[in-house]
Write an enzyme that holds these catalytic residues in place. Structure first.
Site, short mmCIF file in Angstrom:
data_model
loop_
_atom_site.label_atom_id
_atom_site.label_comp_id
_atom_site.label_asym_id
_atom_site.label_seq_id
_atom_site.Cartn_x
_atom_site.Cartn_y
_atom_site.Cartn_z
N GLY A 81 0.99 -1.29 -0.10
CA GLY A 81 0.05 -0.09 0.02
C GLY A 81 0.79 1.28 0.04
O GLY A 81 1.64 1.54 0.90
N THR A 82 0.87 1.91 -1.12
CA THR A 82 1.51 3.46 -1.11
C THR A 82 1.08 3.94 -2.50
O THR A 82 0.55 3.21 -3.04
CB THR A 82 3.03 3.21 -1.17
OG1 THR A 82 3.50 4.52 -1.17
CG2 THR A 82 3.73 2.41 -2.30
#
Length: 220
Positions: free
Chosen positions: A19-20
């Site tokens: 997640g980014t």
């Protein structure tokens, strides 16, 4: 897991679904890098204040997405080699050379890969222009006018496609980059908390202050 195992391709895909959201834009006078600050471990938020844009040299930076330890090791390696080049050649390492070096490192590790996706960006003093390169965990390298990586990149690309213009200055482009990350924060659970942004031009590496970023008025 062995590379010849039939489950290996899916295993790699699962490892890099981190997640980014990061993005980079080329401008008439430099480059802009931006990223969110959330570090996640599956559905758990491990840290809300991670700096995903790392300074390699005064003219060069990189954004990181993927495994933290692998990314930190790669950043340290790039800093070391950039300093060695500056000392031996009496000039900054060209952005294209730094990107190719990073690509070669990742390619040589392809059987035991670093789980990262890198954007290398900076100001090339020889050509007097900004350059950005997208490098994946196997060492594949591409360059575009703008690039986004991470789980929120499909959302960020939607905003970048509509708002980016060739010939933008860094003072125009950082607003687009911040809004692109803000859009990803609104629509991607793995992206969140805050936004960092950096400008790299002929005057060097400059991290934008909270006041400048707040003045953009991005909602997330």
């Amino acid at each position: 897991m062995h590379v010849k195992d039939e489950r290996y391709p899916q295993y790699i895909l699962d490892q890099i679904k981190k997640g980014t959201t990061t993005c980079a834009l080329t401008c008439s006078d430099g480059v802009v890098l931006a990223a969110d600050t959330r570090a996640s471990a599956g559905l758990f938020i491990a840290d809300r204040h991670v700096m995903k844009i790392q300074k390699v040299d005064n003219h060069l930076g990189m954004t990181i997405a993927g495994g933290v330890a692998d990314a930190q090791n790669l950043v340290d390696t790039m800093r070391y080699n950039s300093n060695i080049y500056r000392l031996s050649k009496r000039e900054p390492i060209p952005v294209s050379s730094a990107a190719r070096l990073c690509s070669n490192i990742l390619f040589n590790q392809r059987y035991f890969p670093y789980y990262v996706q890198i954007i290398m960006g900076g100001f090339d003093y020889r050509q007097q222009k900004g350059q950005i390169y997208n490098i994946d965990l196997f060492g594949s390298i591409t360059t575009e006018s703008f690039i986004s990586t991470g789980s929120g990149s499909p959302v960020a690309y939607g905003y970048l496609e509509s708002e980016f213009r060739e010939g933008m200055s860094v003072n125009e482009a950082y607003k687009v980059a911040i809004q692109a990350i803000a859009a990803a924060i609104r629509r991607n659970a793995g992206t969140g908390d805050s936004i960092n942004a950096v400008i790299i031009d002929k005057d060097g590496y400059k991290e934008l202050s909270k006041e400048i970023k707040d003045s953009v008025g991005a909602k997330f």
